[in-house]
Write an enzyme that holds these catalytic residues in place. Structure first.
Site, mmCIF file in Angstrom:
data_model
loop_
_atom_site.group_PDB
_atom_site.id
_atom_site.type_symbol
_atom_site.label_atom_id
_atom_site.label_comp_id
_atom_site.label_asym_id
_atom_site.label_seq_id
_atom_site.Cartn_x
_atom_site.Cartn_y
_atom_site.Cartn_z
ATOM 1 N N ILE A 1 0.720 -1.135 -0.057
ATOM 2 C CA ILE A 1 0.204 0.192 0.089
ATOM 3 C C ILE A 1 0.841 1.369 0.156
ATOM 4 C CG2 ILE A 1 -1.825 1.196 1.250
ATOM 5 C CD1 ILE A 1 -2.625 -1.547 2.373
ATOM 6 N N ALA B 1 -4.264 1.631 8.527
ATOM 7 C CA ALA B 1 -3.720 0.558 8.902
ATOM 8 C C ALA B 1 -4.498 -0.047 9.991
ATOM 9 C CB ALA B 1 -2.060 0.679 9.311
ATOM 10 N N ARG B 2 -3.927 -0.077 11.346
ATOM 11 C CA ARG B 2 -4.676 -0.264 12.586
ATOM 12 C C ARG B 2 -4.691 0.626 13.648
ATOM 13 N NH1 ARG B 2 -6.374 -3.320 9.443
ATOM 14 N NH2 ARG B 2 -6.610 -5.693 9.466
ATOM 15 N N GLU C 1 -13.066 -1.503 17.812
ATOM 16 C CA GLU C 1 -13.884 -1.501 16.357
ATOM 17 C C GLU C 1 -15.198 -2.440 16.919
ATOM 18 O OE1 GLU C 1 -11.577 -2.129 12.949
ATOM 19 O OE2 GLU C 1 -10.738 -0.088 13.114
ATOM 20 N N ASP D 1 10.627 3.198 6.609
ATOM 21 C CA ASP D 1 10.326 1.693 6.690
ATOM 22 C C ASP D 1 11.816 1.040 6.763
ATOM 23 O OD1 ASP D 1 10.114 -1.084 6.188
ATOM 24 O OD2 ASP D 1 8.327 -0.593 4.835
ATOM 25 N N HIS E 1 -13.379 1.565 9.083
ATOM 26 C CA HIS E 1 -12.573 0.583 8.564
ATOM 27 C C HIS E 1 -13.028 -0.034 7.008
ATOM 28 C CE1 HIS E 1 -9.499 -2.887 9.838
ATOM 29 N NE2 HIS E 1 -9.807 -2.803 8.480
ATOM 30 N N ASP F 1 -9.336 5.550 9.442
ATOM 31 C CA ASP F 1 -10.209 4.552 8.983
ATOM 32 C C ASP F 1 -10.354 3.280 10.064
ATOM 33 O OD1 ASP F 1 -11.712 3.259 6.762
ATOM 34 O OD2 ASP F 1 -10.214 1.659 6.663
HETATM 35 N N1 NAD Z 1 -8.233 -0.330 6.206
HETATM 36 C C1 NAD Z 1 -8.183 -1.158 5.708
HETATM 37 O O1 NAD Z 1 -9.249 -1.559 5.048
HETATM 38 C C2 NAD Z 1 -6.929 -2.164 5.223
HETATM 39 C C3 NAD Z 1 -6.969 -2.872 3.950
HETATM 40 C C4 NAD Z 1 -5.603 -3.579 4.064
HETATM 41 C C5 NAD Z 1 -4.572 -3.404 4.663
HETATM 42 N N2 NAD Z 1 -4.894 -2.705 5.798
HETATM 43 C C6 NAD Z 1 -3.730 -2.653 6.803
HETATM 44 O O2 NAD Z 1 -2.580 -2.177 6.168
HETATM 45 C C7 NAD Z 1 -1.403 -2.621 6.402
HETATM 46 C C8 NAD Z 1 -0.256 -2.564 5.241
HETATM 47 O O3 NAD Z 1 -0.740 -3.270 4.383
HETATM 48 P P1 NAD Z 1 0.384 -3.466 2.876
HETATM 49 O O4 NAD Z 1 -0.616 -4.318 2.047
HETATM 50 O O5 NAD Z 1 0.881 -2.554 2.451
HETATM 51 O O6 NAD Z 1 1.323 -4.755 4.067
HETATM 52 P P2 NAD Z 1 2.855 -5.062 3.443
HETATM 53 O O7 NAD Z 1 3.030 -6.190 4.314
HETATM 54 O O8 NAD Z 1 2.975 -5.276 1.986
HETATM 55 O O9 NAD Z 1 3.555 -3.775 4.052
HETATM 56 C C9 NAD Z 1 3.901 -3.437 5.245
HETATM 57 C C10 NAD Z 1 5.115 -2.623 5.198
HETATM 58 O O10 NAD Z 1 5.487 -2.257 6.833
HETATM 59 C C11 NAD Z 1 6.749 -2.348 7.113
HETATM 60 N N3 NAD Z 1 6.996 -2.556 8.514
HETATM 61 C C12 NAD Z 1 6.836 -3.555 9.246
HETATM 62 N N4 NAD Z 1 6.963 -3.258 10.454
HETATM 63 C C13 NAD Z 1 7.356 -2.030 10.507
HETATM 64 C C14 NAD Z 1 8.034 -1.178 11.741
HETATM 65 N N5 NAD Z 1 7.818 -1.569 12.761
HETATM 66 N N6 NAD Z 1 8.339 -0.041 11.178
HETATM 67 C C15 NAD Z 1 8.433 0.663 10.075
HETATM 68 N N7 NAD Z 1 7.797 -0.284 9.042
HETATM 69 C C16 NAD Z 1 7.437 -1.662 9.314
HETATM 70 C C17 NAD Z 1 7.214 -3.497 6.219
HETATM 71 O O11 NAD Z 1 8.701 -3.672 5.943
HETATM 72 C C18 NAD Z 1 6.363 -3.390 5.028
HETATM 73 O O12 NAD Z 1 7.243 -3.049 3.897
HETATM 74 C C19 NAD Z 1 -1.759 -3.966 6.913
HETATM 75 O O13 NAD Z 1 -0.935 -4.790 7.714
HETATM 76 C C20 NAD Z 1 -3.318 -3.724 7.283
HETATM 77 O O14 NAD Z 1 -3.247 -3.965 8.704
HETATM 78 C C21 NAD Z 1 -6.143 -2.098 6.067
#
Ligand code: NAD
Length: 309
Positions: A151, A226-227, A256, A170, A275, A251
């Site tokens: 994302i 994210a969360r 929740e 990151d 969300h 979001d």
């Molecule tokens: N709101 C929504 O509807 C929705 C939908 C999809 C995903 N999400 C959330 O978005 C998050 C990210 O999704 P994604 O597909 O990009 O995941 P992804 O796994 O492709 O990317 C996550 C990134 O976070 C980095 N990371 C991990 N721990 C870290 C830290 N401590 N400090 C800095 N960077 C760190 C990783 O290196 C990675 O590049 C998901 O984990 C999920 O919780 C929310």
């Protein structure tokens, strides 16, 4: 074979299961507790329902072989316990990333252009609000990203199209794009005009944005798709009150659905979106099919493409 679906998902995945002769149990259409329904299930598809060790142990006494996360954030599933119990956990990375990235860009623009404020003033007869307007242009502003995975990368691309500068925290990736600056967390917080969060919720990211971090910012706009647990909500509300956070689109929240006495609901310039960032027409179909297809693969003894346990 029986597959339990805890929350509403797009019909396409359910059809896939049924076409393969699977008996699909839609938990959300019944009053049955999860702990009862799981006794009969070979597989389970979940969105945000908590899949604890205890729930999986009950399932294991029956015939549970696979838990499929409809989504990517698996913080609601005890993946370690699944491993110990020999239950597979599959998930659906990537398929929601366009939806969430577009949502994030929309949130940035929404915060920058104050639509809600103008709309409510015009409805009160205050057309003259336009003389006090001061919309932000994204071109030349700095968009900070925490997390540069599926994302984060897409948000960077979209924000780049608008002419924003990009800065990313990151530590787990080596950023190749020359127009994206990689920095430590404090620098990202200090230098950003807009900050968007795209990391999973883990022990390391819980309250990653806390009081100490929010002390560093001044008039920052935050988007969290994210969360909720990644932001300390008490510190966040204080930062909004002090003007350190100028506005936000949340979001996700730590609890929740959000409790109606949560002070965030009274924070100015904070938009809550239930969300929904990843819930879009194409993403919903893709996620539903990918989650259900992987359940079938595990139940047929085939290797699923996206497995965590
Ligand atoms: N709101 C929504 O509807 C929705 C939908 C999809 C995903 N999400 C959330 O978005 C998050 C990210 O999704 P994604 O597909 O990009 O995941 P992804 O796994 O492709 O990317 C996550 C990134 O976070 C980095 N990371 C991990 N721990 C870290 C830290 N401590 N400090 C800095 N960077 C760190 C990783 O290196 C990675 O590049 C998901 O984990 C999920 O919780 C929310």
């Amino acid at each position: 074979m029986q597959v339990l679906i805890t929350e509403r998902i797009h019909e396409s995945g359910i059809d896939l299961l049924r076409r393969d002769g699977v008996n699909v149990d839609l938990l959300y259409k019944t009053d049955q507790p999860l702990a009862d329904a799981i006794r009969e299930a070979d597989g389970i598809v979940v969105r945000l329902a908590k899949i604890t060790e205890n729930i999986m142990r009950i399932g294991k006494i029956g015939k549970l072989k696979v838990v499929a996360k409809h989504g990517i954030g698996v913080d609601n599933i005890d993946v370690e316990a699944a491993r110990r119990l020999g239950i597979r956990v599959v998930y659906t990375p990537g398929v929601m990333s366009d939806a969430v990235a577009e949502f994030t860009l929309g949130a940035i623009l929404f915060l920058a252009k104050s639509f809600v404020k103008y709309d409510s003033e015009v409805r009160k007869g205050n057309w003259g609000i336009r003389y006090y307007a001061n919309n932000l242009e994204i071109k030349g502003k700095t968009v900070g990203l925490i997390g540069y995975g599926h994302i984060g990368k897409k948000v960077a691309k979209l924000a780049n199209c608008l002419g924003a500068h990009l800065i990313v925290y990151d530590p787990y990736v080596q950023i190749q794009e020359t127009h994206v600056k990689q920095a430590d967390l404090n620098t990202v917080l200090k230098d950003s005009d807009f900050l968007s969060i795209h990391v999973p919720l883990t022990k390391d990211t819980y309250h990653l944005i806390g009081r100490k971090e929010l002390e560093l910012v001044d008039g920052l706009y935050i988007i969290n798709s994210a969360r909720g647990g990644i932001i300390d909500e008490v510190a966040f509300c204080e930062a909004v009150e002090k003007g350190k956070v100028a506005g936000a689109v949340l979001d996700t929240t730590e609890q929740e659905p959000i409790a109606l006495d949560n002070p965030i609901l009274h924070s100015e310039n904070v938009i809550l979106t239930a969300h929904t960032a990843g819930i879009a027409d194409v993403a919903q179909v893709d996620e539903s099919i990918l989650a259900c297809r992987q359940v079938l693969q595990v139940l047929k003894g085939e290797e699923p493409p996206y497995s965590l346990a």
